[in-house]
Scaffold this active site. Structure first.
Site, PDB file in Angstrom:
ATOM      1  N   CYS A 117      40.905   6.109 -26.757  1.00 20.82           N
ATOM      2  CA  CYS A 117      41.225   6.767 -28.027  1.00 20.82           C
ATOM      3  C   CYS A 117      42.249   7.890 -27.858  1.00 20.82           C
ATOM      4  O   CYS A 117      42.085   8.764 -26.998  1.00 20.82           O
ATOM      5  CB  CYS A 117      39.946   7.306 -28.654  1.00 20.82           C
ATOM      6  N   CYS A 329      44.668   6.295 -35.647  1.00 17.20           N
ATOM      7  CA  CYS A 329      44.621   7.750 -35.678  1.00 17.20           C
ATOM      8  C   CYS A 329      44.787   8.392 -34.321  1.00 17.20           C
ATOM      9  O   CYS A 329      44.409   7.857 -33.313  1.00 17.20           O
ATOM     10  CB  CYS A 329      43.343   8.202 -36.348  1.00 17.20           C
TER      11      CYS A 329
HETATM   12  N1  SAH Z   1      34.531   9.614 -33.847  1.00 19.08           N
HETATM   13  C1  SAH Z   1      34.255   8.556 -34.765  1.00 19.08           C
HETATM   14  C2  SAH Z   1      35.346   8.277 -35.771  1.00 19.08           C
HETATM   15  C3  SAH Z   1      36.773   8.282 -35.295  1.00 19.08           C
HETATM   16  S1  SAH Z   1      37.409   6.897 -34.420  1.00 19.08           S
HETATM   17  C4  SAH Z   1      33.878   7.299 -34.010  1.00 19.08           C
HETATM   18  O1  SAH Z   1      33.892   7.313 -32.789  1.00 19.08           O
HETATM   19  O2  SAH Z   1      33.494   6.325 -34.642  1.00 19.08           O
HETATM   20  C5  SAH Z   1      37.464   5.559 -35.556  1.00 19.08           C
HETATM   21  C6  SAH Z   1      37.299   4.208 -34.870  1.00 19.08           C
HETATM   22  O3  SAH Z   1      38.491   3.826 -34.162  1.00 19.08           O
HETATM   23  C7  SAH Z   1      36.182   4.210 -33.834  1.00 19.08           C
HETATM   24  O4  SAH Z   1      35.460   3.003 -33.912  1.00 19.08           O
HETATM   25  C8  SAH Z   1      36.967   4.276 -32.543  1.00 19.08           C
HETATM   26  O5  SAH Z   1      36.175   3.871 -31.479  1.00 19.08           O
HETATM   27  C9  SAH Z   1      38.137   3.378 -32.866  1.00 19.08           C
HETATM   28  N2  SAH Z   1      39.267   3.502 -31.957  1.00 19.08           N
HETATM   29  C10 SAH Z   1      39.729   4.604 -31.326  1.00 19.08           C
HETATM   30  N3  SAH Z   1      40.789   4.304 -30.557  1.00 19.08           N
HETATM   31  C11 SAH Z   1      41.018   2.981 -30.712  1.00 19.08           C
HETATM   32  C12 SAH Z   1      41.981   2.079 -30.172  1.00 19.08           C
HETATM   33  N4  SAH Z   1      42.915   2.475 -29.318  1.00 19.08           N
HETATM   34  N5  SAH Z   1      41.918   0.796 -30.554  1.00 19.08           N
HETATM   35  C13 SAH Z   1      40.959   0.369 -31.440  1.00 19.08           C
HETATM   36  N6  SAH Z   1      40.037   1.172 -31.982  1.00 19.08           N
HETATM   37  C14 SAH Z   1      40.053   2.465 -31.612  1.00 19.08           C
END
Ligand code: SAH
Length: 341
Positions: A117, A329
């Protein structure tokens, strides 16, 4: 100075009472704020002296568009907002047939450390306030001219790590005197803070809880999601089953598919076993590649989906919106930070 936009109507009513003003003034100001008023001077149905008092006692912050990207492919709009203290946060507006959805952030950065992430790379800078979460919905709607009917808390940050703020935000957007967005039109996504899921269940909100599972076994999950080292899959799944039992709302599981990490048949089988019996929904997400990470998108999404479906699990594969504008994001904020260095 008071952050008046973070107050609910009850607090605002008490605040106006203290100022010697009638209750209906609170409602007037609440309505103005939830329409995106930028100053008390805009509130023309208040007396000049009351406007002056409010200007002295309270502040109204407004985010500024630092960058805005519009996808040529699907009209997705990504905003990078600058807050008055110089921090930046991201909001994404997605257009679906069933209405416009806004994906908002709840913290500046994140401290959860998930390996895939982009939002967590620089750690957490600070929590957002309820007004700063509300502003993302209000000003995305005002800037784009698009009415917003759905909200997902899936932007930067971990909502359950900023619990009270998120609860207040939900109360604010849900308010009939404000945006009046129904709880069933809101999703909250968490990396799986089990004790906070237990706590959230007690409120029996009608929102959709999305749990970012991403791996069904402790060994894999602890590698890619540090939060798992203290919580563990078993404890997390118990919280999810309990959540469903208490609220009656089906839980949704997010699963970003990573090549050679979490995409084996055995992992599909274990995932199916975990979610059985709770009318769950599994959302497979093709991994978005993050430059700083060695993790690659899986090539087995279809096979994984089929294997889950064969075991009676409801599965969808997330459609990628805004792939031409870094819409996942954390990436835009990160780029902007690097450009400034
Ligand atoms: N902290 C919260 C919300 C923010 S992330 C959570 O962990 O759910 C939103 C979603 O995007 C989460 O499911 C996260 O795991 C996912 N995510 C983050 N980076 C990603 C990536 N590079 N590719 C796909 N999904 C991703």
């Amino acid at each position: 100075m008071t952050d008046i936009k973070s107050m609910n109507l009850e607090q605002m009513t008490a605040f106006f009472k203290q100022l010697g003003e009638p209750a209906f003034r609170a409602k007037q100001v609440f309505c103005w704020l939830h329409k995106g008023a930028r100053s008390f001077d805009e509130m023309t149905n208040l007396s000049k002296s009351l406007r002056q008092t409010l200007t002295r006692e309270c502040f109204i912050d407004v985010p500024v568009v630092e960058r805005k990207q519009v996808s040529a492919l699907d009209g997705t709009i990504k905003y990078l907002w600058r807050l008055p203290d110089g921090n930046c946060i991201e909001t994404v507006l997605m257009r679906y047939k069933h209405g416009n959805t806004v994906c908002i952030s709840c913290q500046v950065g994140c401290r959860m450390g998930c390996a895939f992430c982009a939002s967590t790379l620089g750690g957490k800078v600070r929590d957002l306030r309820p007004s700063e979460m509300l502003d993302q919905v209000l000003f995305t709607q005002l800037d784009s001219g698009e009415p917003i009917s759905n909200i997902v808390l899936m932007g930067i940050g971990e909502p359950l790590d900023n619990f009270d703020t998120v609860l207040r935000f939900l109360e604010l957007v849900n308010s009939p005197d404000g945006l009046n967005i129904g709880m069933r039109h809101i999703s909250l996504s968490t990396c799986g803070l089990a004790d906070k899921i237990d706590k959230l269940a007690q409120y029996k909100l009608q929102l959709t809880l999305s749990v970012s599972l991403h791996a069904p076994d402790d060994e894999t999950r602890s590698k890619i999601m540090p939060v798992n080292r203290s919580v563990g899959v078993e404890r997390l799944m118990k919280a999810c089953h309990d959540y469903f039992a208490v609220t009656g709302r089906r839980v949704s599981f997010e699963y970003a598919m990573i090549d050679g990490v979490n995409d084996s048949d055995a992992q599909a089988d274990l995932l199916a076993r975990h979610v059985r019996g709770m009318s769950a929904h599994v959302n497979l997400i093709p991994l978005n590649h993050v430059e700083e990470s060695p993790l690659k998108p899986s090539r087995r999404v279809k096979e994984f989906q089929r294997r889950l479906e064969e075991q009676g699990i409801t599965v969808t594969v997330r459609r990628r919106l805004g792939s031409d504008i870094d819409a996942s994001c954390g990436q835009l904020r990160r780029k902007a930070m690097q450009d400034k260095q």
